[in-house]
Design a protein around this motif. Structure first.
Motif, PDB file in Angstrom:
ATOM      1  N   GLY A  29       0.781  -1.229   0.000  1.00 46.51           N
ATOM      2  CA  GLY A  29       0.000   0.000   0.000  1.00 46.51           C
ATOM      3  C   GLY A  29       0.812   1.277   0.000  1.00 46.51           C
ATOM      4  O   GLY A  29       0.264   2.372   0.092  1.00 46.51           O
ATOM      5  N   LYS A  30       2.141   1.173  -0.091  1.00 45.76           N
ATOM      6  CA  LYS A  30       3.007   2.349  -0.084  1.00 45.76           C
ATOM      7  C   LYS A  30       3.802   2.418  -1.388  1.00 45.76           C
ATOM      8  O   LYS A  30       4.148   1.400  -1.973  1.00 45.76           O
ATOM      9  CB  LYS A  30       3.970   2.321   1.106  1.00 45.76           C
ATOM     10  CG  LYS A  30       3.284   2.368   2.463  1.00 45.76           C
ATOM     11  CD  LYS A  30       4.319   2.357   3.578  1.00 45.76           C
ATOM     12  CE  LYS A  30       3.641   2.401   4.944  1.00 45.76           C
ATOM     13  NZ  LYS A  30       4.656   2.378   6.041  1.00 45.76           N
ATOM     14  N   GLU A  31       4.086   3.661  -1.824  1.00 40.52           N
ATOM     15  CA  GLU A  31       4.911   3.842  -3.010  1.00 40.52           C
ATOM     16  C   GLU A  31       6.385   3.612  -2.676  1.00 40.52           C
ATOM     17  O   GLU A  31       6.911   4.160  -1.709  1.00 40.52           O
ATOM     18  CB  GLU A  31       4.748   5.259  -3.578  1.00 40.52           C
ATOM     19  CG  GLU A  31       3.414   5.504  -4.263  1.00 40.52           C
ATOM     20  CD  GLU A  31       3.392   6.817  -5.009  1.00 40.52           C
ATOM     21  OE1 GLU A  31       4.393   7.566  -4.920  1.00 40.52           O
ATOM     22  OE2 GLU A  31       2.375   7.108  -5.680  1.00 40.52           O
ATOM     23  N   VAL A  32       7.030   2.782  -3.473  1.00 38.72           N
ATOM     24  CA  VAL A  32       8.447   2.466  -3.273  1.00 38.72           C
ATOM     25  C   VAL A  32       9.202   2.749  -4.564  1.00 38.72           C
ATOM     26  O   VAL A  32       8.761   2.352  -5.645  1.00 38.72           O
ATOM     27  CB  VAL A  32       8.641   0.988  -2.869  1.00 38.72           C
ATOM     28  CG1 VAL A  32      10.118   0.668  -2.719  1.00 38.72           C
ATOM     29  CG2 VAL A  32       7.892   0.693  -1.573  1.00 38.72           C
ATOM     30  N   GLN A  33      10.335   3.474  -4.444  1.00 41.33           N
ATOM     31  CA  GLN A  33      11.168   3.771  -5.608  1.00 41.33           C
ATOM     32  C   GLN A  33      12.147   2.617  -5.823  1.00 41.33           C
ATOM     33  O   GLN A  33      13.020   2.377  -4.998  1.00 41.33           O
ATOM     34  CB  GLN A  33      11.942   5.085  -5.395  1.00 41.33           C
ATOM     35  CG  GLN A  33      11.054   6.311  -5.226  1.00 41.33           C
ATOM     36  CD  GLN A  33      10.356   6.686  -6.514  1.00 41.33           C
ATOM     37  OE1 GLN A  33      10.919   6.616  -7.596  1.00 41.33           O
ATOM     38  NE2 GLN A  33       9.096   7.086  -6.405  1.00 41.33           N
ATOM     39  N   VAL A  34      11.994   1.922  -6.946  1.00 39.76           N
ATOM     40  CA  VAL A  34      12.847   0.769  -7.258  1.00 39.76           C
ATOM     41  C   VAL A  34      13.803   1.155  -8.385  1.00 39.76           C
ATOM     42  O   VAL A  34      13.366   1.511  -9.482  1.00 39.76           O
ATOM     43  CB  VAL A  34      12.002  -0.448  -7.684  1.00 39.76           C
ATOM     44  CG1 VAL A  34      12.903  -1.628  -8.012  1.00 39.76           C
ATOM     45  CG2 VAL A  34      10.998  -0.809  -6.596  1.00 39.76           C
ATOM     46  N   PRO A  35      15.133   1.119  -8.143  1.00 42.33           N
ATOM     47  CA  PRO A  35      16.079   1.514  -9.197  1.00 42.33           C
ATOM     48  C   PRO A  35      16.183   0.460 -10.298  1.00 42.33           C
ATOM     49  O   PRO A  35      16.169  -0.740 -10.027  1.00 42.33           O
ATOM     50  CB  PRO A  35      17.405   1.658  -8.438  1.00 42.33           C
ATOM     51  CG  PRO A  35      17.270   0.753  -7.252  1.00 42.33           C
ATOM     52  CD  PRO A  35      15.811   0.770  -6.882  1.00 42.33           C
ATOM     53  N   HIS A  36      16.293   0.924 -11.534  1.00 44.77           N
ATOM     54  CA  HIS A  36      16.496   0.049 -12.686  1.00 44.77           C
ATOM     55  C   HIS A  36      17.695   0.602 -13.458  1.00 44.77           C
ATOM     56  O   HIS A  36      17.653   1.696 -14.012  1.00 44.77           O
ATOM     57  CB  HIS A  36      15.260   0.005 -13.574  1.00 44.77           C
ATOM     58  CG  HIS A  36      15.449  -0.777 -14.838  1.00 44.77           C
ATOM     59  ND1 HIS A  36      15.630  -2.129 -14.851  1.00 44.77           N
ATOM     60  CD2 HIS A  36      15.499  -0.374 -16.144  1.00 44.77           C
ATOM     61  CE1 HIS A  36      15.778  -2.553 -16.102  1.00 44.77           C
ATOM     62  NE2 HIS A  36      15.707  -1.498 -16.904  1.00 44.77           N
ATOM     63  N   THR A  37      18.802  -0.142 -13.482  1.00 44.22           N
ATOM     64  CA  THR A  37      20.054   0.334 -14.074  1.00 44.22           C
ATOM     65  C   THR A  37      20.336  -0.377 -15.393  1.00 44.22           C
ATOM     66  O   THR A  37      20.215  -1.596 -15.494  1.00 44.22           O
ATOM     67  CB  THR A  37      21.237   0.110 -13.108  1.00 44.22           C
ATOM     68  OG1 THR A  37      20.970   0.794 -11.875  1.00 44.22           O
ATOM     69  CG2 THR A  37      22.535   0.635 -13.700  1.00 44.22           C
ATOM     70  N   THR A  38      20.707   0.414 -16.400  1.00 39.45           N
ATOM     71  CA  THR A  38      21.148  -0.142 -17.687  1.00 39.45           C
ATOM     72  C   THR A  38      22.589   0.292 -17.928  1.00 39.45           C
ATOM     73  O   THR A  38      22.972   1.427 -17.612  1.00 39.45           O
ATOM     74  CB  THR A  38      20.271   0.351 -18.852  1.00 39.45           C
ATOM     75  OG1 THR A  38      20.301   1.781 -18.896  1.00 39.45           O
ATOM     76  CG2 THR A  38      18.834  -0.110 -18.685  1.00 39.45           C
ATOM     77  N   GLN A  39      23.395  -0.619 -18.496  1.00 43.40           N
ATOM     78  CA  GLN A  39      24.800  -0.341 -18.770  1.00 43.40           C
ATOM     79  C   GLN A  39      25.136  -0.813 -20.177  1.00 43.40           C
ATOM     80  O   GLN A  39      24.744  -1.912 -20.575  1.00 43.40           O
ATOM     81  CB  GLN A  39      25.691  -1.062 -17.748  1.00 43.40           C
ATOM     82  CG  GLN A  39      25.455  -0.606 -16.310  1.00 43.40           C
ATOM     83  CD  GLN A  39      26.188  -1.483 -15.291  1.00 43.40           C
ATOM     84  OE1 GLN A  39      26.152  -2.703 -15.376  1.00 43.40           O
ATOM     85  NE2 GLN A  39      26.843  -0.855 -14.349  1.00 43.40           N
ATOM     86  N   GLU A  40      25.874   0.017 -20.920  1.00 42.56           N
ATOM     87  CA  GLU A  40      26.297  -0.357 -22.259  1.00 42.56           C
ATOM     88  C   GLU A  40      27.634   0.300 -22.580  1.00 42.56           C
ATOM     89  O   GLU A  40      27.957   1.368 -22.047  1.00 42.56           O
ATOM     90  CB  GLU A  40      25.247   0.019 -23.302  1.00 42.56           C
ATOM     91  CG  GLU A  40      24.878   1.482 -23.319  1.00 42.56           C
ATOM     92  CD  GLU A  40      23.730   1.760 -24.278  1.00 42.56           C
ATOM     93  OE1 GLU A  40      23.372   0.880 -25.064  1.00 42.56           O
ATOM     94  OE2 GLU A  40      23.203   2.890 -24.225  1.00 42.56           O
ATOM     95  N   VAL A  41      28.396  -0.339 -23.453  1.00 40.82           N
ATOM     96  CA  VAL A  41      29.718   0.154 -23.830  1.00 40.82           C
ATOM     97  C   VAL A  41      29.569   1.120 -25.001  1.00 40.82           C
ATOM     98  O   VAL A  41      28.974   0.774 -26.017  1.00 40.82           O
ATOM     99  CB  VAL A  41      30.646  -1.018 -24.217  1.00 40.82           C
ATOM    100  CG1 VAL A  41      31.970  -0.499 -24.771  1.00 40.82           C
ATOM    101  CG2 VAL A  41      30.902  -1.914 -23.010  1.00 40.82           C
ATOM    102  N   ILE A  42      30.111   2.339 -24.839  1.00 37.64           N
ATOM    103  CA  ILE A  42      30.031   3.302 -25.938  1.00 37.64           C
ATOM    104  C   ILE A  42      31.369   3.461 -26.650  1.00 37.64           C
ATOM    105  O   ILE A  42      31.433   4.056 -27.726  1.00 37.64           O
ATOM    106  CB  ILE A  42      29.536   4.673 -25.442  1.00 37.64           C
ATOM    107  CG1 ILE A  42      30.504   5.270 -24.425  1.00 37.64           C
ATOM    108  CG2 ILE A  42      28.147   4.573 -24.866  1.00 37.64           C
ATOM    109  CD1 ILE A  42      30.170   6.704 -24.036  1.00 37.64           C
TER     110      ILE A  42
END
Length: 626
Positions: free
Chosen positions: A392-405
């Protein structure tokens, strides 16, 4: 007899033919569609197409077309509401290895596309979507730059063995860095060293008390202006890279003024999703490389999932080739001072020059000293926070993307400044420089204003705009025909072709159609008849003075031309001012008005003269229907 030359007939015929052909694509409205692109080497074949079809059928989402076109899959839908629902269904069915974008699929016939004839793109107010006005905190630029110079000055003084007590930023922003030294000789040596090493700083001696000798180093005003412009450009590039990941079709991201950025995302109806991406946290990491993109070890690790314990498996941006990169981080994006593209003077090939801060330079020097001939990778890391409801509570869940440039071989020992070569072309070098600088925002931004335009409102705007154009055109045509008889009908024909040529030119140069643009079209149609009014009144005046019909026509066009030119030049100046000095809706109105004035001058004078000459040229006339 007619004095209208044949070459002018040919010119009129060619222009009218051009107008008809290049305005024709606008008669084929685009249909809402969903575009699917594969990432991270994921397949895009018949099985994916079938998976999308099954998902849409299961959710009872009707689609009018589903096909693989080149490197992407396109599904067409009857309206924007169904399109939005379908996008959610497709995203859920395909997962994170596919980018799902809202788009508009062209229905223009192939033969028109072959000659580069296309319809005008629709603006946000006609297509629907979200609009953000982002304000850039330029004060943070000054803070960041002064902190960086303070670190560099400390490193410089230690390197030159100059005794100092402290190096700190002054309390008031923009007042520079205060350096406290132990003696007058140390202050003189420090002043010379700082002025030589950092020419963008103004160095001044301060008051001295006892064994404390003060020195002040402040950033030159022209350097601060340069930093402000560079900041807005870097933030714009960063936003563009992030929004591309949203899969939005033809987003608009552009600078407005000195410290604002306009972001318009057509087709996006959920501003929370857009704000999540815009506010993402991103950085760069320079890491030791283990292999090269697409080498056998990386391909095998991607296939089996068996990654060496000292490495991470990433994918290369653009090619999606797997690459193994060491877990060891050499330097991060916070230690990157600048990156710019250019041409290597020795080899003549494209390059990217990179400058690191003092702390990053030391770590890079230590690493390269021991790893010449080995690869080094630049990894782009981005973290987006998703909001989820837990208990019932809002939770901030991190989503990380990584790529080689970038993944290049270390050719020699370097520290603070180095360059990356071996790039395919100047465009690749420019893009790499932007990515390096755009790893994170150069300065914080906040959303000054936002608005959402629904697809139904956009469709309603289109219908209202079309009715306004037709009503305005119809009333002008009727008034001209009633008041000027045959000459009025000729003016009506020219007015119709004015609209056709105007739409053709706007389509050909890619002008985005907006509500202010439609207003400009309506105004242009109303103004275009003015020239014909002048011509008709001149012809009437010549007839009243006793001139023959042919002489009256000739004199009417000759005498009216100077007045028509004067009136339209003043209108052109106003339209040019709106175009060059305005922005957003004002500029859109100005561009339409500018093109409309030019086309109306041609149709009102040359086209009507050609038609009049065809009707009356070889006939003996007693009077004129005017």
């Amino acid at each position: 007899m007619s004095d209208f030359p044949r070459w002018k007939y040919a010119l009129v015929a060619l222009v009218l033919l051009f107008g008809i052909i290049y305005a024709l694509p606008n008669a084929f409205p685009p249909v809402p569609s969903v575009q699917v692109l594969a990432t991270h080497g994921a397949p895009l074949d018949a099985s994916v197409k079938q998976k999308v079809a099954d998902a849409l059928t299961a959710q009872k989402v009707a689609y009018s077309g589903l096909a693989i076109e080149g490197d992407h899959l396109v599904a067409d839908f009857p309206n924007a509401d169904v399109q939005a629902k379908a996008a959610d269904v497709v995203k859920g069915a395909l997962g994170d290895n596919y980018t799902v974008a809202l788009n508009l699929a062209s229905t223009v016939p192939g033969w028109l596309r072959a000659i580069h004839a296309s319809s005008m793109p629709l603006g946000l107010d006609l297509q629907g979507g979200v609009h953000f006005l982002m304000a850039v905190d330029q004060n943070a630029v000054v803070d960041k730059q002064e902190e960086r110079y303070a670190d560099d000055i400390r490193s410089l003084l230690r390197e030159k063995n100059i005794r100092y007590e402290s190096v700190t930023r002054n309390a008031q922003r923009g007042q520079g860095i205060g350096v406290v030294l132990r003696s007058a000789a140390d202050r003189s040596a420090a002043s010379d060293a700082i002025a030589t090493e950092y020419p963008d700083l103004v160095v001044r001696d301060g008051a001295s008390t006892g064994d404390r000798f003060l020195l002040t180093a402040s950033v030159k005003p022209e350097k601060l202006r340069e930093l402000a412009l560079a900041t807005i450009r870097q933030n714009t590039a960063t936003l563009r890279n992030r929004i591309n990941a949203l899969g939005v079709s033809e987003p608009l991201i552009q600078q407005q003024g000195e410290d604002q950025i306009v972001v318009e995302l057509a087709g996006v109806q959920n501003p929370a999703e857009a704000k999540k991406v815009i506010g993402a946290i991103a950085t760069l990491e320079y890491r030791a490389g283990i292999g090269y993109p697409g080498d056998p070890r990386a391909v095998e690790a991607a296939r089996t999932g068996n990654v060496p314990p000292d490495a991470n498996l990433y994918y290369e941006r653009g090619t999606n080739r797997p690459v193994l990169v060491s877990k060891r981080i050499i330097a991060t994006g916070d230690e990157l001072v600048d990156a710019s593209s250019g041409v290597d003077q020795q080899s003549g090939t494209p390059k990217v020059d990179v400058t690191l801060s003092a702390s990053g330079a030391k770590k890079m020097l230590d690493f390269t000293s021991a790893n010449v001939g080995k690869p080094m990778a630049v990894v782009y890391v981005e973290t987006v926070y998703d909001t989820k409801i837990v208990d019932g509570k809002e939770v901030q869940v991190p989503h990380t993307t990584q790529e080689v440039i970038s993944d290049a071989t270390i050719q020699g020992v370097f520290g603070k400044q180095f360059q990356t070569t071996g790039l395919a072309n100047p465009k690749e070098a420019s893009e790499l420089a932007l990515l390096l600088k755009g790893g994170s925002l150069a300065a914080p931004m906040n959303i000054a204003s936002q608005s959402v335009i629904g697809p139904s409102m956009g469709q309603d705007n289109i219908q209202k705009g079309l009715r306004a154009v037709l009503l305005g055109l119809g009333l002008v045509l009727l008034a001209a025909a009633i008041y000027y008889h045959l000459f009025g009908l000729v003016a009506d024909i020219a007015l119709f072709f004015n609209l056709v040529i105007l739409v053709a030119v706007m389509s050909m140069i890619g002008v985005t159609l907006t509500m202010p643009g439609i207003a400009g079209i309506v105004l242009t149609l109303g103004m275009a008849i003015d020239a014909n009014v002048l011509i008709c009144e001149r012809v009437r005046e010549e007839l009243r003075n006793g001139s023959s019909p042919h002489a009256a026509i000739r004199a009417g066009y000759d005498k009216a031309w100077a007045t028509i030119l004067d009136a339209n030049v003043t209108h052109l100046i106003a339209a040019l001012a709106l175009t060059t000095m305005g922005s957003g809706p004002i500029k859109g109105f100005g561009v339409t008005l500018l093109i409309g004035i030019l086309t109306s001058m041609f149709t009102s004078v040359t086209v009507t003269h050609a038609i009049t000459a065809l009707i009356h040229g070889n006939r003996k006339l007693k009077t004129l229907s005017v």
